[in-house]
Design an enzyme around this catalytic site. Structure first.
Site, PDB file in Angstrom:
ATOM      1  CG  PHE A   1      -1.833   1.224   1.217  1.00  0.00           C
ATOM      2  CD1 PHE A   1      -2.906   1.301   0.326  1.00  0.00           C
ATOM      3  CD2 PHE A   1      -1.599   2.297   2.057  1.00  0.00           C
ATOM      4  CE1 PHE A   1      -3.729   2.427   0.297  1.00  0.00           C
ATOM      5  CE2 PHE A   1      -2.419   3.429   2.035  1.00  0.00           C
ATOM      6  CZ  PHE A   1      -3.487   3.485   1.158  1.00  0.00           C
TER       7      PHE A   1
ATOM      8  CG  ASP B   1       5.453   3.646   1.723  1.00  0.00           C
ATOM      9  OD1 ASP B   1       5.452   4.293   2.795  1.00  0.00           O
ATOM     10  OD2 ASP B   1       4.448   3.529   1.002  1.00  0.00           O
TER      11      ASP B   1
ATOM     12  CE  LYS C   1      -1.031   5.717   7.620  1.00  0.00           C
ATOM     13  NZ  LYS C   1      -0.709   5.036   6.384  1.00  0.00           N
TER      14      LYS C   1
END
Ligand code: PLP
Length: 395
Positions: free
Chosen positions: A130, A215, A244
């Site tokens: 993702f 990532d 995040k």
């Protein structure tokens, strides 16, 4: 009109938080829940952390936003701290994870372009990855549910199974720019890369002049007990996307790179109106103050070990529901014997415990990094009670 004012792209549940207090969320109707979801690994400092709240309030009153056309004392200071504490030589600030990944993809393409190899445009990515919801980042994912109906996608991606070094190696050809991978897959179901896999990708990049793009939007920033997850593997990337936890609730992301990997990113090649504005930098600095306090990351590791031990102890008592525990630090996944969504809803609606469903039947347990012993005990009690009262779906 049938459509809701909020575009109905999320299956929103009945829990409607209006206030946060440390590791708890309080809903509109006064219900209190233990927040072991943290806005999907975002609220690293929990809710209402005084240092973060004050930094944002003070900066908002001083200077919220100016254009990136001006000098940025705030951005320079924060970027310097990230550089001092990582593999990177340079940082581009964004407002989200997907934008940080976009910057990483652009930097990788530009690197080969300025090296005179514009044909090296394809990043090899991995199964169930993702990377976000922009057109570029859904193109980087081979998951149909995110891509359906959005074609034509961006060319320049090839896909190998996660943790399969041989398959990744076999995909390398004259068009390969490098690899883009999550060191611990988040949405895919809390799957850590194997040592052999990440080290193998690094070695392949070094041999063939390719770029390793990590990532770390979910796994980075202290979540796994190291500042960045790749520190568990004894390797460094060339380019890395972070978001995040970096703002702990303030929308902020960053693309970090070595000087070599960023050599194509010269004046005019990239930009963002909001990216790295003074308010964002103040939030980022405040989060970093806490994370880099001597010993803080060790407490994350210690709490992660206690959480894991407690979960492992609980599992045999409910082995019709739970299968196994996996993860690193406070990025934990409990694998169920069936799809996890209904169980996550049961924990939330009937036991006051917030977790997040992920792929591969996994319940993600992503508490604020500032939890204490009592929160771990409360989480495991609630999970146990939820398991005891859960109606297992018949298959
Ligand atoms: C959440 C996430 C993203 C996307 O971040 P957004 O802020 O939602 O754009 C990208 N990569 C990973 C690994 C993520 O977990």
């Amino acid at each position: 009109m049938a459509i809701t004012p909020l575009m109905p792209v999320y299956p929103r549940c009945g829990f409607r938080p209006v206030r946060g207090e440390g590791c708890y969320l309080i809903s509109e109707d006064g219900t209190r829940a233990l927040d072991f979801a943290s806005g999907i690994a975002v609220n690293a400092l929990g809710h209402g952390h005084p240092h973060l709240v004050k930094a944002i309030a003070d900066q908002a009153a001083t200077l919220m936003h100016v254009s990136n056309l001006y000098g940025s004392p705030q951005g320079e200071k924060f970027a310097q701290r990230l550089v001092d504490n990582s593999f990177a030589d340079t940082v581009f600030f964004t407002n989200s994870g997907a934008e940080a990944v976009e910057c990483a993809i652009k930097a990788a393409r530009r690197y080969h372009h300025v090296n005179g190899n514009p044909q090296r445009h394809t990043l090899i990515t991995f199964g169930n990855a993702f990377h976000g919801r922009t057109l570029g980042t859904i193109s980087a994912t081979n998951q149909d549910k995110m891509r359906d109906g959005f074609e034509p996608l961006l060319p320049g991606f090839a896909y190998a199974p996660f943790n399969d070094l041989e398959a990744a190696t076999a995909l390398v050809n004259e068009n390969t720019a490098g690899f883009m991978v999550e060191p611990v897959q988040g949405e895919g179901g809390i799957k850590p890369a194997t040592q052999e896999f990440l080290k193998g990708l690094r070695a392949l990049c070094d041999e063939q002049g390719l770029l390793l793009v990590l990532d770390e939007v979910q796994a980075g920033y202290g979540r796994t007990g190291k500042f960045f997850a790749h520190e568990h593997y004894g390797i460094t990337p060339d380019i890395m996307a972070v978001a995040k936890g970096i703002g702990s609730g303030f929308p902020l992301g960053a693309c970090l790179a070595t000087e070599e990997a960023a050599k194509g990113m010269v004046i005019g090649t990239h930009g963002s109106t909001y990216g790295g504005n003074p308010l964002a930098m103040a939030a980022g600095q405040a989060v970093l103050d806490v994370l880099l306090e001597p010993g803080f990351l060790d407490t994350v590791t210690a709490k992660g070990e206690r959480l894991r031990a407690a979960l492992e102890q609980m599992i045999p008592n409910h082995d019709h529901i739970f299968e196994s525990v996996r993860g690193l630090g406070l990025m934990m996944g409990v694998r169920l014997k069936f799809e996890s969504r209904d169980f996550v809803a049961h924990c939330r609606d009937n036991h006051g415990l917030l977790t997040v469903a992920a792929g591969d039947n996994v319940v993600r347990i992503l508490p604020p990094l500032v939890i204490d012993e009592s929160h771990i005990a409360e989480c495991v009690e609630k999970l146990s009670a939820a398991a005891a009262s859960f109606q297992v779906p018949s298959t």
